[in-house]
Design a protein around this motif. Sequence first.
Motif, PDB file in Angstrom:
ATOM      1  N   MET A 181       0.831  -1.209   0.000  1.00 17.55           N
ATOM      2  CA  MET A 181       0.000   0.000   0.000  1.00 17.55           C
ATOM      3  C   MET A 181       0.864   1.259   0.000  1.00 17.55           C
ATOM      4  SD  MET A 181      -2.933   1.024   2.781  1.00 17.55           S
ATOM      5  CE  MET A 181      -4.113  -0.183   2.175  1.00 17.55           C
ATOM      6  N   VAL A 182       0.841   1.982  -1.104  1.00 13.70           N
ATOM      7  CA  VAL A 182       1.593   3.232  -1.242  1.00 13.70           C
ATOM      8  C   VAL A 182       0.616   4.340  -1.621  1.00 13.70           C
ATOM      9  CG1 VAL A 182       3.505   4.428  -2.369  1.00 13.70           C
ATOM     10  CG2 VAL A 182       3.586   1.939  -2.099  1.00 13.70           C
ATOM     11  N   ARG A 183       0.585   5.404  -0.825  1.00 11.10           N
ATOM     12  CA  ARG A 183      -0.299   6.536  -1.145  1.00 11.10           C
ATOM     13  C   ARG A 183       0.471   7.552  -1.976  1.00 11.10           C
ATOM     14  NH1 ARG A 183      -3.010   9.025   3.862  1.00 11.10           N
ATOM     15  NH2 ARG A 183      -0.888   9.747   4.264  1.00 11.10           N
ATOM     16  N   TYR A 203      -7.179   4.256   1.515  1.00 10.94           N
ATOM     17  CA  TYR A 203      -6.247   4.511   2.622  1.00 10.94           C
ATOM     18  C   TYR A 203      -6.966   4.899   3.926  1.00 10.94           C
ATOM     19  CZ  TYR A 203      -3.599   5.045  -1.679  1.00 10.94           C
ATOM     20  OH  TYR A 203      -3.063   4.839  -2.921  1.00 10.94           O
ATOM     21  N   ALA A 204      -8.285   4.832   3.938  1.00  7.85           N
ATOM     22  CA  ALA A 204      -9.051   5.273   5.097  1.00  7.85           C
ATOM     23  C   ALA A 204      -8.660   4.486   6.344  1.00  7.85           C
ATOM     24  CB  ALA A 204     -10.548   5.110   4.837  1.00  7.85           C
ATOM     25  N   GLY A 205      -8.362   5.205   7.413  1.00  6.84           N
ATOM     26  CA  GLY A 205      -8.048   4.583   8.684  1.00  6.84           C
ATOM     27  C   GLY A 205      -6.635   4.057   8.816  1.00  6.84           C
ATOM     28  N   ALA A 207      -2.973   4.745   9.362  1.00  9.38           N
ATOM     29  CA  ALA A 207      -2.238   5.897   9.910  1.00  9.38           C
ATOM     30  C   ALA A 207      -1.065   6.295   9.036  1.00  9.38           C
ATOM     31  CB  ALA A 207      -1.753   5.564  11.325  1.00  9.38           C
ATOM     32  N   GLU A 208      -0.316   5.312   8.580  1.00 10.03           N
ATOM     33  CA  GLU A 208       0.892   5.624   7.824  1.00 10.03           C
ATOM     34  C   GLU A 208       1.089   4.654   6.665  1.00 10.03           C
ATOM     35  OE1 GLU A 208       4.291   7.501  10.479  1.00 10.03           O
ATOM     36  OE2 GLU A 208       3.564   5.634  11.379  1.00 10.03           O
ATOM     37  N   PRO A 209       0.359   4.854   5.575  1.00  7.54           N
ATOM     38  CA  PRO A 209       0.685   4.061   4.383  1.00  7.54           C
ATOM     39  C   PRO A 209       2.062   4.483   3.880  1.00  7.54           C
ATOM     40  CG  PRO A 209      -0.869   5.799   3.831  1.00  7.54           C
ATOM     41  CD  PRO A 209      -0.702   5.836   5.324  1.00  7.54           C
ATOM     42  N   LEU A 210       2.668   3.650   3.074  1.00  8.62           N
ATOM     43  CA  LEU A 210       3.917   4.057   2.454  1.00  8.62           C
ATOM     44  C   LEU A 210       3.670   5.269   1.560  1.00  8.62           C
ATOM     45  CD1 LEU A 210       5.314   0.575   1.340  1.00  8.62           C
ATOM     46  CD2 LEU A 210       5.939   1.884   3.380  1.00  8.62           C
ATOM     47  N   VAL A 211       4.726   6.025   1.307  1.00  5.55           N
ATOM     48  CA  VAL A 211       4.673   7.131   0.365  1.00  5.55           C
ATOM     49  C   VAL A 211       5.753   6.911  -0.684  1.00  5.55           C
ATOM     50  CG1 VAL A 211       3.668   8.797   1.979  1.00  5.55           C
ATOM     51  CG2 VAL A 211       6.162   8.558   1.844  1.00  5.55           C
ATOM     52  N   ALA A 212       5.704   7.700  -1.739  1.00  3.17           N
ATOM     53  CA  ALA A 212       6.613   7.505  -2.871  1.00  3.17           C
ATOM     54  C   ALA A 212       8.078   7.538  -2.454  1.00  3.17           C
ATOM     55  CB  ALA A 212       6.338   8.578  -3.927  1.00  3.17           C
ATOM     56  N   GLU A 213       8.400   8.399  -1.504  1.00  2.00           N
ATOM     57  CA  GLU A 213       9.792   8.536  -1.069  1.00  2.00           C
ATOM     58  C   GLU A 213      10.318   7.255  -0.416  1.00  2.00           C
ATOM     59  OE1 GLU A 213       8.207  12.357  -2.008  1.00  2.00           O
ATOM     60  OE2 GLU A 213       7.415  10.801  -0.654  1.00  2.00           O
ATOM     61  N   ASP A 214       9.433   6.495   0.231  1.00  2.00           N
ATOM     62  CA  ASP A 214       9.850   5.224   0.829  1.00  2.00           C
ATOM     63  C   ASP A 214      10.325   4.250  -0.250  1.00  2.00           C
ATOM     64  OD1 ASP A 214       9.083   6.035   3.452  1.00  2.00           O
ATOM     65  OD2 ASP A 214       7.012   5.463   3.028  1.00  2.00           O
ATOM     66  N   ILE A 215       9.579   4.193  -1.342  1.00  2.00           N
ATOM     67  CA  ILE A 215       9.946   3.272  -2.418  1.00  2.00           C
ATOM     68  C   ILE A 215      11.185   3.772  -3.150  1.00  2.00           C
ATOM     69  CG2 ILE A 215       9.114   2.019  -4.441  1.00  2.00           C
ATOM     70  CD1 ILE A 215       7.671   1.465  -1.726  1.00  2.00           C
ATOM     71  N   ALA A 216      11.300   5.079  -3.303  1.00  2.00           N
ATOM     72  CA  ALA A 216      12.502   5.647  -3.927  1.00  2.00           C
ATOM     73  C   ALA A 216      13.750   5.273  -3.141  1.00  2.00           C
ATOM     74  CB  ALA A 216      12.362   7.165  -4.022  1.00  2.00           C
ATOM     75  N   GLU A 217      13.634   5.272  -1.822  1.00  2.00           N
ATOM     76  CA  GLU A 217      14.770   4.878  -0.978  1.00  2.00           C
ATOM     77  C   GLU A 217      15.138   3.418  -1.227  1.00  2.00           C
ATOM     78  OE1 GLU A 217      17.827   5.652   1.528  1.00  2.00           O
ATOM     79  OE2 GLU A 217      16.305   7.134   0.929  1.00  2.00           O
ATOM     80  N   CYS A 218      14.135   2.566  -1.401  1.00  2.00           N
ATOM     81  CA  CYS A 218      14.393   1.153  -1.685  1.00  2.00           C
ATOM     82  C   CYS A 218      15.092   0.974  -3.024  1.00  2.00           C
ATOM     83  CB  CYS A 218      13.080   0.366  -1.680  1.00  2.00           C
ATOM     84  SG  CYS A 218      12.276   0.270  -0.064  1.00  2.00           S
ATOM     85  N   ARG A 237       5.995  -3.228   2.591  1.00  2.00           N
ATOM     86  CA  ARG A 237       4.645  -2.826   2.955  1.00  2.00           C
ATOM     87  C   ARG A 237       4.714  -1.874   4.144  1.00  2.00           C
ATOM     88  NH1 ARG A 237       3.444  -8.718   2.440  1.00  2.00           N
ATOM     89  NH2 ARG A 237       2.003  -9.031   0.715  1.00  2.00           N
ATOM     90  N   PRO A 238       3.671  -1.083   4.362  1.00  2.00           N
ATOM     91  CA  PRO A 238       3.621  -0.307   5.610  1.00  2.00           C
ATOM     92  C   PRO A 238       3.380  -1.247   6.789  1.00  2.00           C
ATOM     93  CG  PRO A 238       1.544  -0.103   4.424  1.00  2.00           C
ATOM     94  CD  PRO A 238       2.478  -0.860   3.520  1.00  2.00           C
TER      95      PRO A 238
END
Length: 252
Positions: A181-183, A203-205, A207-218, A237-238
């Motif tokens: 799950m990436v928002r 993404y409702a409820g 708290a912290e889905p992944l964001v694009a920057e997380d995947i960029a770091e990977c 995954r988050p």
Amino acid sequence: MPTRIAVVTGASSGIGAATARRLDAAGFHVVAVARRAEKLDALVAELKTASSFVADVTSDASVAALAEHLESLDGEVELLVNNAGGAIGAETVEDADLADWQWMFDVNVLGTIRVTKALLPLLDRSGRGTIVIMSSTAGFVVYEGGGGYTAAKHAETAVAETLRLELSGRPIRVVEICPGMVRTDEFALKRYEGDAEKAAAVYAGVAEPLVAEDIAECVTWTATLPHHVNIDRLVVRPLAQAAQHKVHRVFE
């Protein structure tokens, strides 16, 4: 030392744009590739040594022009990030819109193959090439309403695994990154054809889905490891998502 060139497709937004930023910071000359020239121009203006090229991964002629452009650059193409892709629709197989399925296969699967074929000679020539294929956890787990997207991502996973076998003995790594799950700004909106309420519900409820920057770091981590180290598949995954079907949601 020759300039290290990284090519990122689907770079106009989301994970692609974040990856371009992160690779630029890591010292690559990033060639940002997408169809939307104005978004590419805005991205490149932020970066230190990047450039852009407008191309459509579903077009043979467009990708051939990209390869020709890269040949003309002063440097070595060491990294290809096949990020262009996406999903449309959430119908059942019974109600499938075949035009949507065709688009998902053309962009996610054939687009990856088309760009990879065109750039393989350059990656080979560098002596230290890396191909990153942006797949998804949908590449190995299916779910109702996701038949078209999961079928495309399963195919993309098959491409990554086959490439790794076929390129054995050549100086090219093949890395498959499978986000859960990436928002991002556009993925869910595109899938639900601009319906912001449906997109937000994904993404409702959480708290912290992944964001694009997380995947960029990977992406950057896998690409900057010593070249003899190959991360075959990275599933990310988050914390809230224990599995494709198990997401912790908190509603007030």
